[in-house]
Design an enzyme around this catalytic site. Structure first.
Site, PDB file in Angstrom:
ATOM      1  CD  GLU A 176     -19.710  56.586  -2.138  1.00 33.88           C
ATOM      2  OE1 GLU A 176     -20.239  55.751  -2.894  1.00 33.88           O
ATOM      3  OE2 GLU A 176     -18.990  56.277  -1.168  1.00 33.88           O
ATOM      4  N   GLY A 226     -16.120  46.194  -6.453  1.00 35.73           N
ATOM      5  CA  GLY A 226     -15.482  47.161  -5.569  1.00 35.73           C
ATOM      6  C   GLY A 226     -14.349  46.509  -4.806  1.00 35.73           C
ATOM      7  N   GLY A 227     -14.054  47.054  -3.630  1.00 33.54           N
ATOM      8  CA  GLY A 227     -12.896  46.603  -2.868  1.00 33.54           C
ATOM      9  C   GLY A 227     -13.174  45.352  -2.044  1.00 33.54           C
ATOM     10  CB  THR A 230     -16.900  47.100   0.042  1.00 35.45           C
ATOM     11  OG1 THR A 230     -16.004  48.179   0.243  1.00 35.45           O
ATOM     12  CG2 THR A 230     -18.319  47.604   0.089  1.00 35.45           C
ATOM     13  N   GLY A 231     -16.563  43.982  -0.223  1.00 36.21           N
ATOM     14  CA  GLY A 231     -17.065  42.701  -0.729  1.00 36.21           C
ATOM     15  C   GLY A 231     -17.350  41.730   0.409  1.00 36.21           C
ATOM     16  CD  GLU A 248     -17.072  39.764 -10.821  1.00 32.10           C
ATOM     17  OE1 GLU A 248     -15.870  39.513 -11.021  1.00 32.10           O
ATOM     18  OE2 GLU A 248     -17.971  38.920 -10.971  1.00 32.10           O
ATOM     19  CD  GLU A 383      -7.125  46.849  -5.790  1.00 32.97           C
ATOM     20  OE1 GLU A 383      -7.904  47.056  -4.846  1.00 32.97           O
ATOM     21  OE2 GLU A 383      -7.493  46.491  -6.914  1.00 32.97           O
TER      22      GLU A 383
HETATM   23  P1  NAD Z   1     -15.656  50.334  -2.720  1.00 39.67           P
HETATM   24  O1  NAD Z   1     -15.706  48.935  -2.250  1.00 39.67           O
HETATM   25  O2  NAD Z   1     -15.239  51.380  -1.766  1.00 39.67           O
HETATM   26  O3  NAD Z   1     -17.090  50.806  -3.269  1.00 39.67           O
HETATM   27  C1  NAD Z   1     -17.736  50.157  -4.334  1.00 39.67           C
HETATM   28  C2  NAD Z   1     -19.233  50.423  -4.259  1.00 39.67           C
HETATM   29  O4  NAD Z   1     -19.756  49.817  -3.074  1.00 39.67           O
HETATM   30  C3  NAD Z   1     -19.597  51.908  -4.169  1.00 39.67           C
HETATM   31  O5  NAD Z   1     -20.766  52.135  -4.920  1.00 39.67           O
HETATM   32  C4  NAD Z   1     -19.864  52.097  -2.692  1.00 39.67           C
HETATM   33  O6  NAD Z   1     -20.707  53.176  -2.395  1.00 39.67           O
HETATM   34  C5  NAD Z   1     -20.508  50.774  -2.345  1.00 39.67           C
HETATM   35  N1  NAD Z   1     -20.454  50.387  -0.930  1.00 39.67           N
HETATM   36  C6  NAD Z   1     -19.544  50.741   0.010  1.00 39.67           C
HETATM   37  N2  NAD Z   1     -19.833  50.175   1.192  1.00 39.67           N
HETATM   38  C7  NAD Z   1     -20.962  49.439   1.008  1.00 39.67           C
HETATM   39  C8  NAD Z   1     -21.754  48.610   1.843  1.00 39.67           C
HETATM   40  N3  NAD Z   1     -21.456  48.410   3.120  1.00 39.67           N
HETATM   41  N4  NAD Z   1     -22.826  47.994   1.311  1.00 39.67           N
HETATM   42  C9  NAD Z   1     -23.143  48.165   0.008  1.00 39.67           C
HETATM   43  N5  NAD Z   1     -22.435  48.942  -0.839  1.00 39.67           N
HETATM   44  C10 NAD Z   1     -21.349  49.579  -0.348  1.00 39.67           C
HETATM   45  O7  NAD Z   1     -14.740  50.320  -4.017  1.00 39.67           O
HETATM   46  P2  NAD Z   1     -14.217  51.562  -4.864  1.00 39.67           P
HETATM   47  O8  NAD Z   1     -13.150  52.245  -4.072  1.00 39.67           O
HETATM   48  O9  NAD Z   1     -15.364  52.338  -5.371  1.00 39.67           O
HETATM   49  O10 NAD Z   1     -13.560  50.820  -6.129  1.00 39.67           O
HETATM   50  C11 NAD Z   1     -12.260  50.353  -6.173  1.00 39.67           C
HETATM   51  C12 NAD Z   1     -12.205  48.856  -6.010  1.00 39.67           C
HETATM   52  O11 NAD Z   1     -12.991  48.228  -7.018  1.00 39.67           O
HETATM   53  C13 NAD Z   1     -10.800  48.315  -6.195  1.00 39.67           C
HETATM   54  O12 NAD Z   1     -10.507  47.377  -5.189  1.00 39.67           O
HETATM   55  C14 NAD Z   1     -10.847  47.654  -7.558  1.00 39.67           C
HETATM   56  O13 NAD Z   1      -9.909  46.631  -7.739  1.00 39.67           O
HETATM   57  C15 NAD Z   1     -12.241  47.145  -7.584  1.00 39.67           C
HETATM   58  N6  NAD Z   1     -12.671  46.867  -8.961  1.00 39.67           N
HETATM   59  C16 NAD Z   1     -12.763  45.556  -9.358  1.00 39.67           C
HETATM   60  C17 NAD Z   1     -13.123  45.258 -10.669  1.00 39.67           C
HETATM   61  C18 NAD Z   1     -13.248  43.834 -11.145  1.00 39.67           C
HETATM   62  O14 NAD Z   1     -13.652  43.637 -12.277  1.00 39.67           O
HETATM   63  N7  NAD Z   1     -12.919  42.836 -10.330  1.00 39.67           N
HETATM   64  C19 NAD Z   1     -13.381  46.303 -11.574  1.00 39.67           C
HETATM   65  C20 NAD Z   1     -13.278  47.618 -11.130  1.00 39.67           C
HETATM   66  C21 NAD Z   1     -12.919  47.887  -9.811  1.00 39.67           C
END
Ligand code: NAD
Length: 489
Positions: A176, A226-227, A230-231, A248, A383
């Site tokens: 978002e 993502g983080g 959340t993962g 990831e 991180e």
């Molecule tokens: P985030 O986990 O906050 O959000 C990622 C996505 O998940 C967003 O689209 C968000 O709206 C969605 N999301 C959030 N809560 C959710 C839920 N309950 N159910 C489904 N979707 C949900 O991460 P961020 O802050 O956007 O990104 C940063 C993180 O991403 C860092 O930890 C970074 O290391 C990681 N990242 C990893 C890689 C990789 O290749 N391993 C690459 C880029 C970023």
């Protein structure tokens, strides 16, 4: 123009909720987008399901799917400047970085176009000449692709290109915080002729749009970047419907420098490893581990060079680093700096917002270097996802490896040395998904990317990145059936 794309049509959200997309350089509103509600998520999944079950896409020859991916690559090249501009105003990163991202994204589309028809399956020797046994690969079904804000277009391409190459249909849910380049990519996919319902786009936050996708019974696969927190919640939420789920996640990536390496090159790379895109890189080399005989001189040089880094508007070619993506990210970085100081780290550079009045409205933070760090500090264990470089000394190879592996994450790491044997021993011993020797950050579409340990459970890019979107099916053909007479009656 409406900002959701459902069943081949740019569609207005059912509800009236809107989100402002903010330029992190000056907090100006770049665009207002619609937020999807529950009905929109349902409609997007239904369209993807109908296109999978009743449409031609899954059975379209892989070579034709490849043609579409090639066409998208061509459109990305055509619109490179516009897309790079969008990415910079949305994320804050420099235009040079955004341009590289667009080139990389086009390369990813070309890579999966080339791979799409290369592996039709295999014959298996059953020991019975009357039996023809084949293993074929089929698409998984409806895939939810959920992406983060740091590399919005790049991370999406790692998912959407192999998902389409394999014949799946998709629902895209970008962050978002940075949805604009994803909207543009969907426009290009539509222009390239992707059939109705095959690609759908919903916008909005995680809890209200991402979570319903993950728990939806008609979504067959979730690919999430993502983080860690959340993962974890996505893995839990996908359990009920036993989806395929690939996550990831983050990294705490060691950059190990031995004393025998070239000082100037290693110092130069240590800075880009940590401060590119203000450190908002999953593979950022935020944790520098330096041999003790080199340590003091190296730290002093890093501090000197870090203070010279030019912050500014990503659109200004003179800027070397842009702002952080949001006020929340800036607050997080300031919290980590405070905690490092409270836990006894020695500030060598940065540790503050910049003084220039023209940067006052942006989410800027000076590149920050801390020495005197140790494993018990939060800034070492977590991180930070910001421009914070920590330094720890090591005595010998065994200690360097132990420190490099002393993290719950396992995404990436690097080793700098002129001793070839040592370089490969350390690379072999590091429990990280990517290890660079005398380099930092490069990747290629043909080589797998992903994490050990809590950095994730999947792989993107390379042949494995395509395999994640395929089901293997065994077809057994008995060409000479005759009664078995197992049961005698
Ligand atoms: P985030 O986990 O906050 O959000 C990622 C996505 O998940 C967003 O689209 C968000 O709206 C969605 N999301 C959030 N809560 C959710 C839920 N309950 N159910 C489904 N979707 C949900 O991460 P961020 O802050 O956007 O990104 C940063 C993180 O991403 C860092 O930890 C970074 O290391 C990681 N990242 C990893 C890689 C990789 O290749 N391993 C690459 C880029 C970023």
């Amino acid at each position: 123009m409406p900002s959701l794309f459902i069943d081949g049509v740019w569609t207005e959200a059912h509800g009236t909720a809107r989100d402002e997309v903010i330029n992190p350089y000056d907090q100006s509103v770049v665009r207002t987008v619609e937020r999807a509600g529950a009905e929109d998520v349902t409609a997007a999944v239904a369209a993807a399901k109908a296109a999978f079950a009743g449409g031609d896409w899954p059975s379209t020859p892989a070579s034709a799917r490849a043609e579409l991916l090639h066409a998208v690559a061509g459109l990305l090249v055509r619109d490179k400047d516009e897309i790079a501009h969008i990415e910079t105003t949305d994320t804050g990163k420099t235009l040079a970085e955004s341009q590289i991202d667009v080139d990389d994204v086009a390369a990813v589309f070309r890579y999966y176009a080339a791979l799409a028809d290369k592996d039709p399956g295999r014959l298996v020797d059953t020991g019975n000449p009357a039996v023809l046994s084949r293993v074929v690969y089929e698409p998984v079904g409806v895939c939810a692709l959920i992406t983060p804000w740091n590399y919005p277009l790049l991370q999406l391409s790692w998912k959407v290109a192999p998902a389409l190459a394999a014949g799946n249909t998709v629902v895209i849910k970008p962050s978002e915080v940075t949805p604009l380049s994803s909207i543009k990519l969907v426009e290009l996919l539509a222009e390239a002729g992707v059939p109705r319902g095959v690609v759908n786009l919903v916008l909005g936050d995680g809890p209200s749009v991402g979570a319903p996708l993950v728990s939806h019974p008609d979504v067959d696969l979730v690919s999430f970047t993502g983080g860690l927190a959340t993962g974890r919640s996505i893995i839990r939420a996908s359990a009920e419907t036993v989806k395929k789920v690939a996550v990831e996640l983050g990294g705490k990536n060691p950059n190990i420098v031995f004393a025998d390496t070239d000082f100037d090159t290693a110092a130069d790379y240590a800075l880009t490893a940590a401060f590119l895109h203000s450190g908002q890189v999953c593979s950022a080399g935020a944790r520098l581990i330096v041999q003790d005989s080199l340590h003091d001189e190296f730290v002093a040089e890093l501090g000197r060079r870090a203070e010279l880094i030019r912050l500014g508007n990503g659109l200004d070619p003179a800027s070397e680093v842009g702002p952080l993506v949001s006020a929340a990210q800036l607050a997080k970085v300031e919290d980590y700096v405070a905690s490092a100081l409270a836990q006894g780290a020695r500030l060598v550079a940065g540790g503050r917002r910049p003084d220039e009045p023209e940067l006052a409205k942006g989410f800027f933070y000076r590149p920050t270097v801390f020495a005197g760090c140790h494993r018990d500090m939060r800034v070492i264990r977590e991180e930070t996802f910001g421009p914070i470089l920590t330094v720890e000394p090591f005595a010998d190879e065994a200690q360097a490896i132990a420190l490099g592996n002393d993290t719950e994450y396992g995404l990436a790491g690097a080793v700098w040395t002129n001793d070839i044997g040592r370089a490969h021993r350390v690379a072999g011993a590091l429990r990280h998904g990517t290890v660079w020797i005398n380099d930092f950050h490069p990747y290629v579409p043909g080589a797998e990317w992903g994490g050990f340990k809590r950095s994730g459970n999947g792989r993107e890019l390379g042949p494995t990145g395509l395999a994640e979107y395929r089901e293997a099916k065994h077809i057994w053909h008995n060409t000479a059936p005759a009664p078995l007479r197992w049961f005698k009656g």
